[in-house]
Design an enzyme around this catalytic site. Structure first.
Site, PDB file in Angstrom:
ATOM      1  N   HIS A   1       1.768   4.496  -2.853  1.00 54.54           N
ATOM      2  CA  HIS A   1       1.858   5.956  -2.670  1.00 54.54           C
ATOM      3  C   HIS A   1       3.245   6.460  -3.098  1.00 54.54           C
ATOM      4  CE1 HIS A   1      -1.983   6.599  -0.747  1.00 54.54           C
ATOM      5  NE2 HIS A   1      -1.732   5.796   0.262  1.00 54.54           N
TER       6      HIS A   1
ATOM      7  N   HIS B   1       0.838  -1.206   0.000  1.00 59.39           N
ATOM      8  CA  HIS B   1       0.000   0.000   0.000  1.00 59.39           C
ATOM      9  C   HIS B   1       0.876   1.262   0.000  1.00 59.39           C
ATOM     10  CE1 HIS B   1      -3.740   2.235   1.199  1.00 59.39           C
ATOM     11  NE2 HIS B   1      -2.826   3.092   1.623  1.00 59.39           N
ATOM     12  N   GLU B   2       1.787   1.342   0.963  1.00 54.54           N
ATOM     13  CA  GLU B   2       2.618   2.549   1.051  1.00 54.54           C
ATOM     14  C   GLU B   2       3.542   2.664  -0.152  1.00 54.54           C
ATOM     15  OE1 GLU B   2       1.606   4.687   2.984  1.00 54.54           O
ATOM     16  OE2 GLU B   2       0.434   3.449   4.373  1.00 54.54           O
TER      17      GLU B   2
ATOM     18  N   GLU C   1      -4.881   7.345  -3.373  1.00 60.53           N
ATOM     19  CA  GLU C   1      -5.354   6.106  -2.778  1.00 60.53           C
ATOM     20  C   GLU C   1      -5.628   5.070  -3.869  1.00 60.53           C
ATOM     21  OE1 GLU C   1      -4.881   6.122   0.290  1.00 60.53           O
ATOM     22  OE2 GLU C   1      -5.886   4.319   0.995  1.00 60.53           O
TER      23      GLU C   1
HETATM   24 ZN    ZN Z   1      -3.176   5.171   1.658  1.00 60.44          ZN
END
Ligand code: ZN
Length: 498
Positions: A266, A262-263, A292
């Site tokens: 980003h 997830h990170e 997101e």
């Molecule tokens: Zn996030």
């Protein structure tokens, strides 16, 4: 080169440097700093914030923007320079409407409320948090009053995270999603009696190595990225060439692998912004929802897919022999995709997560409109939670008090999480239509072509265009819940039927 444009760019570069320094100081505060440094660091961050804000709203910037009107008219709309002037004009118009004392009061109130909220959550005591929530909401109403020309007050809050997005548009998309999701979840939800192996033990060193091995395949490069430990994971950066990811480990679950993916999503976005935009306000992902969409793309669409695990499961199984040694891949795949209503948003599965968000989005609008009183909020929360997720809540600790956002005045942020989910599938379908071999590539441990497509079609644009223009350029249409609903139906339906 136009002299005034050079001056504007120079001024904006300095302001951007101050903003990036804040980001690194914040990273340092949460990752490296001994706890005693807190008060002084708080003052340092406030000072930088104040200087950056004052420099930005200065009349000189407005004057330059005015004078650059005809220069801008002569530029190609898509050029970096035209985009810089256009986006800065919008940012400037917005930033200067909020009086400095109101901005400072919001920051101060948030800092005070945070510890009260944390204690109230721990002690299941909504009443002590209530006055702080009242103050946060009151400040938000005053904030909304600084603006005009909106359709409904919530638009202003949403605009801070999703510039240009209207509440009515989100409501339409969310209503469609909710109508499809509530029955789908009731149909596919299952028990977890088979999932005891997901409680570990998962040795932490092996989790760290596994996380790195996965995200290195996605595009994490130690030359430009770091991965460190924190309490609440996030991604930060000081520019496109310095990306700081954070994660956390516990030995009784494997969520760290999904957190890292997830990170990393980003981080890849920030890393992929065109270097021609470095040291300008365009050097970021365009909005919270688009950001997101990328974290969810890598975490869910890629990281919870069969092709991904066909490649990685043997490695992961070998890394955690005690927990996973005799667990076959299909059981593991089902466990990480299990749909099961639960209390806590951040622990929710891919499908029920959205109902947690829709609940918050609806309540936020009602709070801002004053149609529910704050003292009745826990009751309203609990009733709606049971209606959407089918289970009653045992306490406010796992209900209305669970999230930090409202203590800091963060109304309007929640919807961007589900908007990100929706957009992630719109983008995924577009990429897949152009590169149908992606699943086969994932099975071979290859993710470079997906990364490159996202970089050249989305990441590189930074904040040059509005979020709507950006999405239009990437997928050829506006936001649409249908692809996401179809994706969930297909994936979860197959799991429930098997
Ligand atoms: Zn996030």
């Amino acid at each position: 080169m136009n002299e005034r444009f050079v001056e504007l760019k120079d001024r904006l570069a300095e302001i951007h440097d101050l903003r990036r320094a804040q980001e690194v100081l914040f990273w340092d505060q949460t990752v490296m700093m001994p706890p005693g440094g807190g008060p002084v660091r708080g003052a340092q961050l406030t000072t930088l914030d104040r200087i950056a804000h004052e420099r930005f709203i200065a009349p000189a910037i407005g004057k330059l923007l005015d004078e650059l009107g005809s220069f801008e008219d002569g530029l190609d709309y898509d050029s970096d320079d035209a985009s810089l002037i256009r986006t800065t004009r919008r940012d400037w118009d917005k930033a200067r409407r909020v009086p400095a004392d109101l901005a400072a009061e919001m920051v101060g109130a948030g800092a005070e409320a945070h510890d009260v909220w944390a204690k109230a959550r721990e002690e299941n005591d909504f009443a002590t948090f209530l006055p702080h929530l009242e103050r946060a909401l009151d400040l938000k109403r005053r904030y909304i009053e600084c603006f005009d020309g909106y359709d409904e007050p919530y638009d202003i809050l949403l605009d801070d995270y999703e510039p240009g997005m209207k509440t009515a548009e989100v409501r339409t998309v969310f209503d469609e999603l909710k109508t499809a999701l509530v029955p789908l979840i009731a149909e596919v939800a299952s028990s977890d009696e088979d999932d005891g192996f997901m409680k570990g033990p998962f040795p932490i060193d092996a989790q760290h190595e596994t996380s790195l091995r996965v995200i290195e395949r996605f595009g994490y490069d130690p030359q430009f990225f770091r991965l460190d430990l924190t309490v609440h994971p996030f991604a930060a950066s000081s520019g496109t060439q310095d990306i700081r990811l954070t994660t956390r480990y516990t030995d009784h679950d494997l969520t760290s692998i999904f957190t890292a993916m997830h990170e990393c999503g980003h981080g890849l976005y920030e890393h992929g912004v065109s270097q021609s935009l470095e040291r300008t306000p365009l050097c970021h992902g365009v909005s919270s929802a688009l950001h997101e969409s990328q974290s969810r793309m890598w975490e869910n669409i890629v990281g919870r897919s069969r092709p991904f695990w066909n490649y990685f499961y043997p490695q992961v199984q070998a890394a955690f022999p005690e927990a996973l040694g005799d667990v076959e891949q299909e059981r593991f795949y089902r466990a990480i995709n299990r749909v099961k209503p639960s209390y806590i948003r951040v622990d929710a599965d891919e499908a029920t997560y959205n109902l947690h968000i829709i609940l918050r989005f609806e309540l936020e609008q009602e709070l801002i409109a004053g149609t529910i009183a704050l003292k009745d909020l826990p009751e309203a929360w609990n009733a709606r939670f049971e209606e959407y997720l089918g289970i009653p809540l045992p306490s406010d600790t796992v209900g209305v008090l669970q999230d930090v956002h409202w203590s800091g005045g963060g109304f309007g942020y929640f919807p961007t999480y589900t908007l990100g989910n929706i957009i992630s599938v719109q983008i995924w379908e577009k990429v897949l239509s152009e590169i149908p071999t992606l699943p086969a590539q994932f099975e071979a441990g290859e993710f470079g072509e997906l990364h490159e497509w996202l970089r050249s079609n989305l990441y590189t644009l930074g904040r040059k265009f509005t979020p709507q223009e950006t999405l239009e350029r990437v997928v050829g249409s506006g936001i649409d819940a249908k692809p996401y609903i179809g994706y969930l139906r297909e994936k979860l339906g197959a799991l429930a039927a098997a």
